[in-house]
Design a protein around this motif. Structure first.
Motif, short mmCIF file in Angstrom:
data_model
loop_
_atom_site.label_atom_id
_atom_site.label_comp_id
_atom_site.label_asym_id
_atom_site.label_seq_id
_atom_site.Cartn_x
_atom_site.Cartn_y
_atom_site.Cartn_z
N PHE A 56 0.86 -1.20 0.00
CA PHE A 56 0.00 0.00 0.00
C PHE A 56 0.89 1.23 0.00
CE2 PHE A 56 0.55 -1.47 4.41
CZ PHE A 56 1.22 -0.37 4.95
N TYR A 58 1.80 4.63 1.81
CA TYR A 58 1.72 5.09 3.20
C TYR A 58 1.66 6.61 3.23
CZ TYR A 58 3.35 5.85 8.04
OH TYR A 58 3.50 6.24 9.34
N MET A 87 -3.80 -3.90 12.10
CA MET A 87 -2.56 -4.59 11.74
C MET A 87 -2.75 -6.11 11.61
SD MET A 87 0.18 -2.46 11.28
CE MET A 87 1.41 -3.73 11.39
N ARG A 105 0.71 10.70 13.78
CA ARG A 105 1.47 11.94 13.91
C ARG A 105 0.59 13.18 13.72
NH1 ARG A 105 7.23 10.27 13.90
NH2 ARG A 105 7.21 8.12 13.20
N GLN A 154 0.66 -4.46 26.35
CA GLN A 154 1.31 -4.02 25.10
C GLN A 154 0.31 -3.48 24.08
OE1 GLN A 154 1.73 -7.25 26.38
NE2 GLN A 154 3.57 -8.15 25.51
N GLU B 21 9.93 -1.08 2.45
CA GLU B 21 8.57 -0.74 2.02
C GLU B 21 7.76 -0.31 3.25
OE1 GLU B 21 6.19 -3.06 -0.91
OE2 GLU B 21 7.84 -4.48 -0.67
N PRO B 22 6.80 0.59 3.06
CA PRO B 22 6.00 1.03 4.22
C PRO B 22 5.25 -0.11 4.88
CG PRO B 22 5.51 2.37 2.29
CD PRO B 22 6.41 1.28 1.83
N ARG B 23 4.99 -1.17 4.10
CA ARG B 23 4.21 -2.27 4.68
C ARG B 23 5.05 -3.18 5.58
NH1 ARG B 23 3.47 -7.23 0.51
NH2 ARG B 23 5.07 -6.70 -1.00
N THR B 25 6.61 -4.61 8.69
CA THR B 25 6.35 -4.43 10.12
C THR B 25 7.66 -4.16 10.85
OG1 THR B 25 6.52 -6.80 10.48
CG2 THR B 25 4.31 -5.93 10.15
N VAL B 60 5.59 -2.76 23.31
CA VAL B 60 4.59 -2.93 22.25
C VAL B 60 4.87 -4.22 21.50
CG1 VAL B 60 4.28 -0.44 21.92
CG2 VAL B 60 5.91 -1.67 20.49
N CYS B 63 4.92 -6.70 15.81
CA CYS B 63 4.25 -7.18 14.59
C CYS B 63 3.02 -6.34 14.31
CB CYS B 63 3.86 -8.65 14.73
SG CYS B 63 2.49 -8.95 15.87
N LEU B 64 2.62 -5.50 15.28
CA LEU B 64 1.41 -4.68 15.10
C LEU B 64 1.78 -3.22 14.90
CD1 LEU B 64 -1.18 -6.19 17.62
CD2 LEU B 64 -0.69 -6.80 15.26
N MET B 65 2.92 -2.99 14.31
CA MET B 65 3.38 -1.63 14.08
C MET B 65 4.25 -1.68 12.83
SD MET B 65 5.30 0.53 17.00
CE MET B 65 5.80 2.19 16.64
N PHE B 66 4.17 -0.65 12.00
CA PHE B 66 5.06 -0.61 10.83
C PHE B 66 6.39 0.03 11.23
CE2 PHE B 66 0.81 -0.56 8.75
CZ PHE B 66 0.95 -1.77 8.08
N VAL B 68 8.05 2.20 9.62
CA VAL B 68 8.02 3.65 9.39
C VAL B 68 7.42 4.40 10.58
CG1 VAL B 68 8.01 3.70 6.87
CG2 VAL B 68 5.86 3.40 8.09
N GLN B 69 6.59 3.73 11.36
CA GLN B 69 5.96 4.40 12.50
C GLN B 69 6.93 4.57 13.65
OE1 GLN B 69 2.42 1.65 12.83
NE2 GLN B 69 1.35 3.61 12.82
N ALA B 70 8.02 3.82 13.65
CA ALA B 70 8.96 3.88 14.76
C ALA B 70 10.08 4.89 14.49
CB ALA B 70 9.56 2.50 15.02
N ARG B 71 10.00 5.55 13.36
CA ARG B 71 11.00 6.55 13.00
C ARG B 71 11.10 7.60 14.12
NH1 ARG B 71 10.51 8.48 7.06
NH2 ARG B 71 8.33 8.08 7.54
N LYS B 73 11.96 7.24 17.16
CA LYS B 73 11.67 6.81 18.54
C LYS B 73 12.72 5.80 18.99
CE LYS B 73 6.75 7.45 18.00
NZ LYS B 73 5.48 6.84 17.67
#
Lengths: 343, 164
Positions: A56, A58, A87, A105, A154, B21-23, B25, B60, B63-66, B68-71, B73
């Motif tokens: 996809f 993003y 997810m 964000r 978590q 890739e953004p997908r 995990t 956390v 596996c439930l986070m991409f 790219v979301q952890a950038r 942090k």
């Protein structure tokens, strides 16, 4: 948390050819619901053998305006809040969006405040922040109790209230609380803001009554007077699992009589139901185990769904039992009950 | 296949510049792109807890986070627990109390317990049980894991106090 595979409906192959041919394998395609009935997944819904999210684009907006604009222009887009339901659905390829719009964000979408007897909670407020909020604990004990039943540490660290409400799992704790409290959902779209009474929010299984271009930004919970009693009870196979059936009771007791009552049952139908018959029958009465046992029998007549976890009859049985227990617990009549031991 | 994104993940104090890739995990990026295979992948849908890491200051399921979301942090994984050749009190306690057999679930339990004991050194038995119930172990029957975490709790207490 997972996609409740027991509720999947088998159907013909999805209309949209999956763009994920790289895996080199034919997945099993299942139709979940008519696509039109599931606005948030627009496009095809299929499950494949792979355990990785589909490809996809993003998007990472920083403002709500930007997010609304993206949602309005992109085709087959999905909003990503805490991701604790989306997810797994992506990993299992129950959902195949072309675009994912990450709300994490976006500024100003989280926070808990009280104004004019109403608790307003930003949609991106983490379940964990609700769990540790003194304001929630003091003013909205039902929400405080319910939070502890949501998933695990978590998942509460990431999961949001808005995400849970929009995912609208039939057994979700926050959905039950919103229904019990007659909450209002605040939604923003290209044409501005509107509010939806929570009773009108569920449009069907996993389907909120919001437009494809709208984003839930907050939930408003009208607070009950100080000193009101609340109880949240659920029956699950293991702690942290989705409940098979859950019940929430709110009671305002004045001078030994029930002045106001709210009883809501989750997990029985596609969305939580208010037991209006019970609420009416106990209002004006003195709380007693005999009274609650008698009136809660009517909960056996709710139309109940059946899946791999429980039959409809079992859910109806649980609805009656858990309703009675929730009322007893709220009224302080369950302190010595064997089912009410701390665990 | 979508376009790959450049991003930097800061894991255990070290920057890893990766292109994914953004997908992808977070757990896949940690293992495949950063080469830190201590974090394990179990169910990949948020049930087993094997992939638990600490992002920011919270445990956390990665596996439930991409990725790219952890950038931006700070991320902590099991590789960051030991200081050089000195194992973390939790790691030692897991050995002493036989808190593992096959070891598959261990990184997840260690990171969850580390996060919980750092945030709440005085956590009571009941709450600790509740927290640990989130992760699956198919070998130990859990009792030894609970014993190990309780033992490490005692050992970690003075350290937490001294660090304040």
């Amino acid at each position: 948390m997972s996609g409740r595979p027991g509720l999947l409906r088998l159907g013909p192959n999805c209309e949209k050819a999956c763009d994920e041919k790289a895996d080199g394998e034919e997945g099993t395609h299942l139709r979940l619901l008519p696509v039109a009935a599931v606005p948030y997944t627009r496009g095809c819904l299929c499950i494949r053998t792979a355990m990785k999210p589909p490809a996809f684009q993003y998007h990472d907006p920083k403002t709500l305006t930007e997010a609304v604009s993206l949602l309005g222009t992109l085709d087959n887009a999905k909003l990503l809040a805490g991701g604790q339901s989306l997810m797994p659905m992506l990993n299992m390829r129950f959902v195949l969006p072309d675009h994912v719009i990450d709300l994490n964000r976006v500024e100003g979408m989280s926070g808990i405040k009280e104004a004019g007897g109403t608790l307003e909670i930003g949609a991106m407020t983490r379940q964990r922040d609700l769990e540790f909020s003194d304001l929630v604990k003091a003013k909205c004990p039902l929400l405080h109790q319910a939070i502890m039943h949501i998933g695990h540490r978590q998942t509460r660290n990431r999961g949001t209230i808005g995400g849970s409400l929009c995912h609208l799992d039939p057994a979700a704790e926050l959905v039950l609380v919103a229904m019990a409290h007659d909450a209002t959902v605040v939604v923003v779209g290209p044409n501005g803001t509107r509010e939806i009474a929570f009773a009108d929010f569920p449009a069907g299984y996993l389907t909120p009554a919001i437009e494809l271009n709208e984003i839930v930004t907050a939930i408003r919970i009208p607070l009950w007077p100080a000193g009101h009693k609340a109880a949240f009870i659920e029956f699950a196979r293991r702690h942290g699992d989705f409940a098979i059936v859950s019940a929430a009771a709110l009671l305002q007791i004045d001078g030994g009589k029930i002045a106001r009552a709210s009883l809501t049952i989750g997990g029985v139908a596609v969305a939580p139901v208010r037991a209006a018959e019970v609420e009416n029958a106990i209002t004006g009465q003195a709380p007693s185990t005999a009274l609650f046992a008698k009136v809660c029998e009517s909960c056996r007549s709710f139309e109940a769904m059946a899946d791999i976890h429980a039959s409809a009859e079992y859910r109806q049985h649980l609805a009656a039992v858990l309703s009675r227990r929730a009322l007893e617990k709220a009224a302080g009549l369950a302190d010595n009950a064997p089912w009410n031991r701390a665990h | 296949m979508t376009e790959k994104t450049d991003l930097t993940l800061r894991i255990n104090g070290r920057d890893h510049s990766i292109r994914v890739e953004p997908r992808k995990t977070l757990v896949d990026a940690i293992r495949e792109d950063c080469g830190l295979t201590g974090t394990h992948i179990g169910c990949e849908h948020g049930v087993c807890g094997a992939c638990t890491v600490i992002v920011g200051h919270e445990a956390v399921r990665s596996c439930l986070m991409f990725a790219v979301q952890a950038r931006g942090k700070p991320i902590r994984t099991v590789e960051g627990l030991a200081q050089g050749n000195t194992l973390h009190p939790l790691q030692r306690a897991f050995m002493t109390h036989h808190g593992l057999q096959c070891g598959f679930c261990t990184p997840g339990f260690l990171m969850l317990a580390a996060n919980v004991l750092e945030k709440n050194p005085d956590i009571g038995d009941e709450e600790l049980l509740d927290v640990l119930s989130s992760n699956l172990c198919r070998c130990t029957g859990y009792q030894n894991i609970i014993k190990a975490v309780r033992a490490a709790q005692e050992e970690m207490k003075p350290k937490v106090a001294a660090a304040e």
